[in-house]
Structures are given as C-alpha cells and as structure tokens.
Write a protein that holds these residues in place. Sequence first.
Motif, PDB file in Angstrom:
ATOM      1  N   ILE A 199      -4.030  -5.995  -1.469  1.00 51.74           N
ATOM      2  CA  ILE A 199      -4.976  -5.289  -0.431  1.00 51.74           C
ATOM      3  C   ILE A 199      -5.281  -6.606   0.470  1.00 51.74           C
ATOM      4  CG2 ILE A 199      -7.130  -4.221  -0.015  1.00 51.74           C
ATOM      5  CD1 ILE A 199      -7.088  -3.106  -2.859  1.00 51.74           C
ATOM      6  N   GLN A 213      -9.221  -9.866   0.918  1.00 49.10           N
ATOM      7  CA  GLN A 213      -8.235  -9.742  -0.004  1.00 49.10           C
ATOM      8  C   GLN A 213      -8.689  -9.437  -1.517  1.00 49.10           C
ATOM      9  OE1 GLN A 213      -5.140 -12.810  -0.063  1.00 49.10           O
ATOM     10  NE2 GLN A 213      -5.584 -13.361  -2.283  1.00 49.10           N
ATOM     11  N   LEU A 214      -7.857  -8.685  -2.137  1.00 51.53           N
ATOM     12  CA  LEU A 214      -8.135  -8.364  -3.518  1.00 51.53           C
ATOM     13  C   LEU A 214      -6.523  -7.896  -4.115  1.00 51.53           C
ATOM     14  CD1 LEU A 214     -10.124  -7.892  -5.730  1.00 51.53           C
ATOM     15  CD2 LEU A 214     -10.399  -5.515  -5.000  1.00 51.53           C
ATOM     16  N   ILE A 215      -6.427  -8.365  -5.252  1.00 55.57           N
ATOM     17  CA  ILE A 215      -5.173  -8.080  -5.881  1.00 55.57           C
ATOM     18  C   ILE A 215      -5.830  -7.297  -7.361  1.00 55.57           C
ATOM     19  CG2 ILE A 215      -2.850  -8.529  -6.960  1.00 55.57           C
ATOM     20  CD1 ILE A 215      -3.001 -10.895  -4.794  1.00 55.57           C
ATOM     21  N   LYS A 216      -5.063  -6.318  -7.944  1.00 57.94           N
ATOM     22  CA  LYS A 216      -5.564  -5.881  -8.889  1.00 57.94           C
ATOM     23  C   LYS A 216      -4.351  -5.069  -9.664  1.00 57.94           C
ATOM     24  CE  LYS A 216      -9.190  -4.389 -11.609  1.00 57.94           C
ATOM     25  NZ  LYS A 216     -10.209  -5.364 -11.849  1.00 57.94           N
ATOM     26  N   ARG A 254     -11.170   0.481  -2.447  1.00 57.01           N
ATOM     27  CA  ARG A 254     -10.848   0.364  -0.912  1.00 57.01           C
ATOM     28  C   ARG A 254      -9.622   0.026  -0.456  1.00 57.01           C
ATOM     29  NH1 ARG A 254     -15.177  -2.676  -2.913  1.00 57.01           N
ATOM     30  NH2 ARG A 254     -17.107  -1.505  -2.787  1.00 57.01           N
ATOM     31  N   TYR A 309      -4.264 -12.355   2.319  1.00 56.13           N
ATOM     32  CA  TYR A 309      -4.352 -13.640   3.244  1.00 56.13           C
ATOM     33  C   TYR A 309      -5.544 -13.247   4.202  1.00 56.13           C
ATOM     34  CZ  TYR A 309      -2.194 -17.641   1.506  1.00 56.13           C
ATOM     35  OH  TYR A 309      -1.838 -18.883   1.106  1.00 56.13           O
TER      36      TYR A 309
END
Lengths: 246, 246
Positions: free
Chosen positions: B208, B215-218, B232, B211
């Motif tokens: 998400i 930023q969020l990676i899951k 989100r 950069y």
Amino acid sequence: MKNFDNKSKKIYGKLYLIPTPIAETEGDFLLPQDRAIVEKLKYFIVENPKTARKYLKLLNMAVPIQEVEMDILDEHTKDKYLFELIKPLKEGNDVGLMSEAGLPGIADPGSKIVRIAHASNIPVIPFVGPSSILLALMGSGLNGQAFKFNGYLPVDQIEREKRLITMENESRKGKYTQIFMETPYRNRHLFNSILKTCAPTTLLSLGIDLYGSNQLIKTAKVADWKNMQKVRIDKVPVIFILSGEK
Amino acid sequence: MKNFDNKSKKIYGKLYLIPTPIAETEGDFLLPQDRAIVEKLKYFIVENPKTARKYLKLLNMAVPIQEVEMDILDEHTKDKYLFELIKPLKEGNDVGLMSEAGLPGIADPGSKIVRIAHASNIPVIPFVGPSSILLALMGSGLNGQAFKFNGYLPVDQIEREKRLITMENESRKGKYTQIFMETPYRNRHLFNSILKTCAPTTLLSLGIDLYGSNQLIKTAKVADWKNMQKVRIDKVPVIFILSGEK
C-alpha cells in the motif's frame, strides 16, 4: 480481531530490505535517503557476512563495522532458528536484511524472514535497488504490462526446448512477456536452444552484464539473432526475454 | 551480417531510461552516479512535460530547464512520428526517456521508442529506480523465484472473480506468485472479490502507498484478512500479490 496496521502496544523494530550491487561497480547502490538509514543500523541479517561487510564498508557506518551484529540466514538455516533471528526486532531494534546480490527476498532465503516478520506484526520496509529482471525488461522495449519471470529453465536440452515452445505459445496466446535466466556458463546452450526452437518472428531480448562495465541490451527477432556476429554471452550474467508475436 | 554490439561507423547518442518517483516524497529518486548523467542531458522524451519538468527541477541541471529540449511521447503519438523522436540520438546526442511515474518502458508508450532504438542500433541504458511491483514483491516475503505480473484485472465483477479463480489455480499448480493491480478507487471491490473467491489458506499480500508517507506492506492468509479491521486501501495505490498454497 487482528490489527491491520501493525500498531500494537509493543514497539517493534523495522525490518529494512537492503538491495546490494548486481555487478562490480564503483557507484552507489542505494538512494541517498535510504543509505542514511542503513548507515545507522546496528543489526543485520545477511546471506553472506563477507560480501555484506564489503558493501557496508562502502557506506559511512555510524558504528564501526566490527561492532555491527550480523546474523546469517542462508539455505542451511533451520526454520526453528528464524524466531531467534527476529529477536532483536521484537526488542525494538531496526534490522537490515541483505542478500548476496540484488534485491533481498526476491529469490533468496531472506523471504522466509520477511514472512515471519509479517506473522509477528513487524513492519517490513523495502528499499529501491538494482533488479536485473526489471532493468532488462525496461531496456528490452517489450511488453511490461504483463510479464512472467520463470527463473531457471530445465538443464536437460530436450526438456529445455519443450519448455521454450510452451513459453513461446503462452506468450503469444496470453500476450505476455516471458523472462528467464541461466547460469552464466550455460548461457550459450540456452541461446542456441532459443534460435533452434522459436519462430523467426519471435522477439528475443538479451540483457547482458547489467550495471556492469560491459552492459549491453539488445532486442531483435530470432531470425535476426541468427545472423548476428559475436554475441558475447559466455560467462557473464544474462537475462533472457522472449515475446511471441502473431 | 548485423553487428551485435551496436558499434557502427556513426556514433549515436545513448537512450537513457530514467525512473521517476512513484509517490509524493522529498527524497532522491535516482542513484547518485545516474543522477550525475541526467543532470547533463539536454534532450528528453517525456510522457508529460509538466511532471517531467517538476522532476528535473529537483536536480541540478547543467542547462536551465527552459533550454532543455522536450519531445512528447504519449498514447496519442503516431507511429510514423517515432522516427522523428530518435533524430537527436542519430545525430549523436544522448536523450533521456521519462514516463509519468516509475520505470519508463515498463507499462507506458516509452517502450515503443526503446524498440525503435534497438532496431536503429542506438544503445539503450536503463537506470535503477522505484518499481512498485518489485518493492511489493520483496516486501511480501512470497515466492520471488517465479512470478507473473498481470496488470489490471477485468472491471466486471463476474469476469474478475473468474479470473481470480484461474490465477489462484495457476499459482498453486505452477508454483508461482501472481501480482496484479487496480485503479485506486476500485481497490475495495478487488479486495472483496479476493476474500470471497480465494481459498482461506491462500496468501495475500498488499503493498500500500509504496514509498509514500503511509506505506504499509502486509502478508496474511485470506482467512486472516477477513478478520482484519480497518484495511486502508481506498484511493491509494495498492499492489496485490497472491500465492495459492497446497
């Protein structure tokens, strides 16, 4: 209910995924703002401490390199040991993950620790860096809207050529680009198999020694490759890209 | 016989493929040694002059930006005009190619000029830069040894869910990771389709606002995503990655 955004009462460290050079070059391998973060890290998980130290020496590490803590994660690392590796993160320390070359987590044991980090709600932050796959694809001019990276093809010639025919058909029918590679000393075998099995109109791009001193990217029809002189692909890293045309 | 290594009597300029930012950030978007080359360029081929100028202003261009020559290459550019665009290269000038965002030539009209360059023996040099596809893949911890980028899925719900089932099966059978995306305002529809159609054990990773400031990676199993609060993903860029597990 799990919490989506990793926010828990405990403050965990971040797992930074740090790219490393893909060729022997003098230049920087990180963006300046990412480099500034790496220079302050005290904990690393690395595939090979020797090469990791070599790369860290190119930076202005805040802590002397001999005082940096380095844990090893390679193909011999047992799964139960992975939970040991994330301890510094759980104690609130940021940790950098580095692989032998290129992007960590893409085709190396590092991806295991990334998955464990996700399962433990530890934030994972990847950094921009050199990917021979994408450099070759950009440079090829071939379709980047749909593509498949296939890794290595079979070593056996008959199996390899069967696979090439399947891949060429898939590419033509599914309208996507096929990317694959070979160990450098077998590049010539793969190249010859492509010229032998693929249609003359099929487009082939070679991404040779990317970011190295002899970098060369070239896209042409299979028919044209057959007429080209001195294709220098022996003992250098090459990314092969193929597009079956109608 | 054609000459493999682009060496001809005429000295052509080089076509540099210049990445641009994928998010509103303050940081650099080029490696320092690549940036030094871009700062000296006088000719550019760009998808959008307004954004291209914005990015060049972040650099210390050797020539004032208003004196830099900018040709446009976008989806309206006619094929016959492509040969006009490479004239400066044929006259020995280096030219920079920039797309609207991210890596030029990957999913934009720039790939056409790259193919023409190859056909004209003009050297093509890609630069390292942000690719949301690879950042998401690195950060996912999912299989990076074999993966497919599928671009956008069908807009129609029934078609989209059919496609998801096919992709999940292919991923499980062929042991490769599936990467795809959606226009930001439709992310929620795609996310809901995945939760509805995919197996509870299938792994889904969301990358998400890569950069960007949020930023969020899951990565989690589809079953776990169903229990997650406040995912989100509305109106932000998201890369979806899926891995069918046995």
